[in-house]
Design an enzyme around this catalytic site. Structure first.
Site, PDB file in Angstrom:
ATOM      1  N   CYS A 171      33.403  44.145  34.448  1.00 19.76           N
ATOM      2  CA  CYS A 171      33.487  45.201  35.472  1.00 19.76           C
ATOM      3  C   CYS A 171      32.773  46.469  35.014  1.00 19.76           C
ATOM      4  O   CYS A 171      32.206  47.191  35.817  1.00 19.76           O
ATOM      5  CB  CYS A 171      34.936  45.470  35.826  1.00 19.76           C
ATOM      6  SG  CYS A 171      35.963  45.697  34.402  1.00 19.76           S
ATOM      7  N   GLU A 209      41.915  47.988  39.604  1.00 18.94           N
ATOM      8  CA  GLU A 209      40.757  48.128  38.723  1.00 18.94           C
ATOM      9  C   GLU A 209      39.694  47.240  39.337  1.00 18.94           C
ATOM     10  O   GLU A 209      39.842  46.026  39.378  1.00 18.94           O
ATOM     11  CB  GLU A 209      41.158  47.688  37.314  1.00 18.94           C
ATOM     12  CG  GLU A 209      40.251  48.233  36.252  1.00 18.94           C
ATOM     13  CD  GLU A 209      39.190  47.240  35.899  1.00 18.94           C
ATOM     14  OE1 GLU A 209      38.067  47.382  36.418  1.00 18.94           O
ATOM     15  OE2 GLU A 209      39.476  46.327  35.117  1.00 18.94           O
ATOM     16  N   LYS A 216      49.661  36.189  39.234  1.00 26.49           N
ATOM     17  CA  LYS A 216      48.806  35.127  39.783  1.00 26.49           C
ATOM     18  C   LYS A 216      47.455  35.127  39.078  1.00 26.49           C
ATOM     19  O   LYS A 216      46.761  36.133  39.049  1.00 26.49           O
ATOM     20  CB  LYS A 216      48.568  35.308  41.282  1.00 26.49           C
ATOM     21  CG  LYS A 216      47.941  34.049  41.887  1.00 26.49           C
ATOM     22  CD  LYS A 216      47.348  34.269  43.261  1.00 26.49           C
ATOM     23  CE  LYS A 216      45.965  34.813  43.238  1.00 26.49           C
ATOM     24  NZ  LYS A 216      44.942  33.930  42.615  1.00 26.49           N
ATOM     25  N   GLU A 252      27.060  45.666  42.993  1.00 27.98           N
ATOM     26  CA  GLU A 252      27.467  44.970  41.773  1.00 27.98           C
ATOM     27  C   GLU A 252      27.012  43.508  41.850  1.00 27.98           C
ATOM     28  O   GLU A 252      27.347  42.797  42.784  1.00 27.98           O
ATOM     29  CB  GLU A 252      28.995  45.031  41.641  1.00 27.98           C
ATOM     30  CG  GLU A 252      29.509  44.350  40.405  1.00 27.98           C
ATOM     31  CD  GLU A 252      31.032  44.494  40.239  1.00 27.98           C
ATOM     32  OE1 GLU A 252      31.772  44.105  41.148  1.00 27.98           O
ATOM     33  OE2 GLU A 252      31.447  45.003  39.184  1.00 27.98           O
TER      34      GLU A 252
HETATM   35  P1  NAI Z   1      38.318  38.714  44.011  1.00 25.46           P
HETATM   36  O1  NAI Z   1      38.530  40.169  43.863  1.00 25.46           O
HETATM   37  O2  NAI Z   1      38.378  38.181  45.406  1.00 25.46           O
HETATM   38  O3  NAI Z   1      39.424  37.922  43.141  1.00 25.46           O
HETATM   39  C1  NAI Z   1      40.191  38.491  42.099  1.00 25.46           C
HETATM   40  C2  NAI Z   1      41.640  38.054  42.229  1.00 25.46           C
HETATM   41  O4  NAI Z   1      42.169  38.474  43.486  1.00 25.46           O
HETATM   42  C3  NAI Z   1      41.853  36.537  42.192  1.00 25.46           C
HETATM   43  O5  NAI Z   1      43.057  36.261  41.493  1.00 25.46           O
HETATM   44  C4  NAI Z   1      42.008  36.183  43.643  1.00 25.46           C
HETATM   45  O6  NAI Z   1      42.730  35.003  43.855  1.00 25.46           O
HETATM   46  C5  NAI Z   1      42.753  37.375  44.181  1.00 25.46           C
HETATM   47  N1  NAI Z   1      42.619  37.600  45.628  1.00 25.46           N
HETATM   48  C6  NAI Z   1      41.546  37.321  46.422  1.00 25.46           C
HETATM   49  N2  NAI Z   1      41.787  37.681  47.696  1.00 25.46           N
HETATM   50  C7  NAI Z   1      43.040  38.205  47.721  1.00 25.46           C
HETATM   51  C8  NAI Z   1      43.864  38.781  48.752  1.00 25.46           C
HETATM   52  N3  NAI Z   1      43.455  38.871  50.025  1.00 25.46           N
HETATM   53  N4  NAI Z   1      45.085  39.241  48.406  1.00 25.46           N
HETATM   54  C9  NAI Z   1      45.511  39.162  47.139  1.00 25.46           C
HETATM   55  N5  NAI Z   1      44.794  38.626  46.136  1.00 25.46           N
HETATM   56  C10 NAI Z   1      43.573  38.160  46.419  1.00 25.46           C
HETATM   57  O7  NAI Z   1      36.938  38.374  43.309  1.00 25.46           O
HETATM   58  P2  NAI Z   1      36.018  37.050  43.326  1.00 25.46           P
HETATM   59  O8  NAI Z   1      35.844  36.563  44.714  1.00 25.46           O
HETATM   60  O9  NAI Z   1      36.531  36.099  42.338  1.00 25.46           O
HETATM   61  O10 NAI Z   1      34.626  37.639  42.793  1.00 25.46           O
HETATM   62  C11 NAI Z   1      33.737  38.308  43.647  1.00 25.46           C
HETATM   63  C12 NAI Z   1      33.154  39.523  42.971  1.00 25.46           C
HETATM   64  O11 NAI Z   1      34.194  40.406  42.589  1.00 25.46           O
HETATM   65  C13 NAI Z   1      32.397  39.277  41.682  1.00 25.46           C
HETATM   66  O12 NAI Z   1      31.093  38.871  41.895  1.00 25.46           O
HETATM   67  C14 NAI Z   1      32.460  40.632  41.046  1.00 25.46           C
HETATM   68  O13 NAI Z   1      31.482  41.462  41.597  1.00 25.46           O
HETATM   69  C15 NAI Z   1      33.821  41.148  41.447  1.00 25.46           C
HETATM   70  N6  NAI Z   1      34.817  40.941  40.375  1.00 25.46           N
HETATM   71  C16 NAI Z   1      35.129  42.001  39.587  1.00 25.46           C
HETATM   72  C17 NAI Z   1      35.992  41.841  38.537  1.00 25.46           C
HETATM   73  C18 NAI Z   1      36.357  42.979  37.645  1.00 25.46           C
HETATM   74  O14 NAI Z   1      36.617  42.780  36.478  1.00 25.46           O
HETATM   75  N7  NAI Z   1      36.441  44.187  38.163  1.00 25.46           N
HETATM   76  C19 NAI Z   1      36.570  40.535  38.201  1.00 25.46           C
HETATM   77  C20 NAI Z   1      36.233  39.488  39.134  1.00 25.46           C
HETATM   78  C21 NAI Z   1      35.370  39.708  40.167  1.00 25.46           C
END
Ligand code: NAI
Ligand code: MG
Length: 501
Positions: free
Chosen positions: A299, A265, A190, A401
């Site tokens: 990240c 991660e 996804k 972060e």
């Molecule tokens: P998120 O962690 O919510 O989203 C990442 C992925 O997880 C997306 O594909 C999303 O659709 C999916 N997702 C969201 N909720 C889910 C659930 N309950 N079950 C399964 N999948 C789910 O991150 P978001 O809201 O886009 O960004 C928020 C913060 O997260 C950013 O400001 C940053 O601090 C952090 N982040 C860190 C990343 C990294 O590379 N470690 C990448 C993206 C965001």
């Protein structure tokens, strides 16, 4: 079929066919309820296209397809042939890198030259690297006694759910596809709702490379709907996730229902330490790349710079100068642009909110700290590169972060205090140390609580080298040989050759 693709012309003039459906069993399908996600260009806030958003029923269909492929043609395909298909895919990525980089820049806002020369090189390179592993994954014979033959088989785990973020949409997909496919797993992936487009173009290349139907299924969909359905699905054996720590914890909980294997991660607040004896010019340049590249949406971004007292003032001045000279904000399709927009309004608002938090907590705003409206039509999610000094370890801007072009600079007295401040975090992903003293560098490399340490650099990742975190930055490793561990089980076979009852 017409509803499942659209002809687009990107801002750089490139025309291409954008798929908009769900990629299941090597076919394009509509989502069961017809719900869509609209993709936004963060540079001018215009709509690019709408794509189908998967519902739990659609996840079911993708899992069925992946299970059938796993039981059927994929798992038992000679491993060298599996490697050939992966190699073909890496070549197709290389051949289509301009259009893929165009979509990435349009949808995500990262500079085109970066998307092309860094992200796409990483995607084809990573898939090629794991293609080479496909026929070099094997078990061991474990010698115990002449009365027993014991050996291990490295089996694929099965159907893997892979949930990816928006900061490196294709890069994160490649990190997860490469090892999973090399080990003989099938996939339900996804993409992030913020950047749904490039992965759909990539899906066509999977079919073109000749992968059997159902081996790789790609869905767009909302995290709380399609993502949650993947994390909970009884037909999925493993979940691999990159994203926020909060969502990582949710996924861990969901995966517990059927005790899925997981790799996570997640977030970071990675320290970069500059000692009095460092090459200051190099420290400044790497520290700039370490937090300001990819709009700070990394990240492992080294978002806390810790500088020894003797060079603190000099460092701060030189760092500000470097930001000023290098961080050119602009349209990501322009060659001279270093910094494009934040990926979405939500991320832009988040960075601006942290700027307010820093000010109200009493940190000193040394540079930036504003929305930037001088690109194109005055719209877009641009933020000026922001530097806070006089930051205390209790402040939110030191602990949380931000995920933007936003850095805090803090001073320390000696090695002991540097280490204490570096480790004063719930995270443990990246870290960097600048010193010319190799003994000190290696001593710190052991004591810093992080999955990765860069000595005299930052963000110098490589798909041949393991990547991952400790503490609340994740579980498990991606990339390198270590990445294969996450996608195989070791089955032990005990053969009785003489213990007769
Ligand atoms: P998120 O962690 O919510 O989203 C990442 C992925 O997880 C997306 O594909 C999303 O659709 C999916 N997702 C969201 N909720 C889910 C659930 N309950 N079950 C399964 N999948 C789910 O991150 P978001 O809201 O886009 O960004 C928020 C913060 O997260 C950013 O400001 C940053 O601090 C952090 N982040 C860190 C990343 C990294 O590379 N470690 C990448 C993206 C965001
Ligand atoms: Mg977008």
């Amino acid at each position: 079929m017409s509803d499942l693709s659209v002809e687009l012309t990107a801002p750089n003039g490139r025309k291409y066919t954008q798929p908009t459906g769900l990629f299941i069993n090597n076919e394009w399908m509509a989502s069961s309820k017809g719900n869509k996600i609209t993709s936004i260009n963060p540079t001018d806030e215009s709509e690019i296209a709408s794509v189908h958003a998967a519902e739990p029923e659609d996840v079911d269909r993708a899992v069925e397809a992946a299970r059938a492929a796993f039981k059927g043609p994929w798992r038992d395909m000679p491993s060298t042939e599996r490697g050939d298909l992966m190699y073909k895919l890496s070549q197709l990525v290389e051949a289509n890198k301009e259009v893929l980089a165009t979509i990435e820049t349009w949808d995500n806002g990262k500079p085109y030259s970066v998307a092309l020369n860094e992200d796409l090189a990483e995607v084809s390179g990573c898939i090629k690297y794991y293609a080479g592993y496909a026929d070099k994954i094997h078990g061991q014979v474990i010698d115990t006694s002449p009365a027993k033959l014991a050996y291990t088989i490295r089996e694929p785990i099965g159907v893997c759910g892979q949930i990816i973020p928006w900061n490196y949409p294709l890069g994160m997909a490649a990190w997860k596809l490469g090892p999973a496919l090399a080990c003989g797993n099938t996939i339900v992936m996804k993409a992030a709702e913020q950047t749904p487009l490039s992965i759909l173009f990539f899906a066509n290349l999977i079919k073109e490379a000749g992968f059997p139907p159902g081996v790789v299924n790609i869905l767009n969909g909302h995290g709380r709907i399609a993502g949650a359905a993947i994390a909970q699905h009884p037909g999925i054996d493993k979940v691999a996730f990159t994203g926020s720590t909060a969502t990582g914890k949710e996924i861990m909980k969901s995966a517990a229902t059927t005790m899925k294997n997981i790799t996570l991660e997640t977030g970071g607040k990675s320290p970069l330490l500059v000692f009095d004896d460092a090459d200051l010019d190099q420290a400044v340049k790497w520290a700039h790349i370490g937090i300001m590249s990819n709009m700070g949406q990394i990240c492992t971004a080294t978002s806390r710079i810790l500088v020894q007292e003797g060079v603190y003032d000099k460092f701060v001045e030189a760092f500000k100068k470097q930001v000023h000279q290098t961080s050119k904000i602009g349209d990501p399709f322009h060659d001279e642009t270093f910094q494009g927009p934040q990926v979405t309004k939500a991320q832009y608002d988040r960075v601006l909110a942290y700027i307010e938090a820093g000010k109200s907590e009493g940190a000193e705003l040394a540079m930036g700290g504003e929305a930037y409206k001088n690109v194109g039509n005055g719209k877009g999610f641009f933020v000026t590169p922001t530097v806070f000094t006089n930051v205390k370890s209790t402040m939110r801007v030191f602990r949380e972060e931000v995920f933007g072009p936003f850095v805090v600079i803090v001073s320390f007295k000696d090695e002991e205090e540097a280490l204490e401040k570096a480790n004063d975090t719930t995270y443990g992903l990246g870290s960097a140390v600048f010193t010319k003293d190799i003994v000190k560098a290696h001593r710190l490399a052991r004591k810093i609580e992080a999955g990765m340490v860069w000595i005299n650099s930052s963000q110098d990742s490589d798909f041949r080298i393991p990547f991952g975190g400790v503490k609340q930055s994740g579980i498990g490793r991606e990339l390198g040989e270590a990445g294969l561990e996450a996608y195989t089980n070791k089955k032990a076979v005990h053969v009785n050759l003489g213990t007769w009852l």
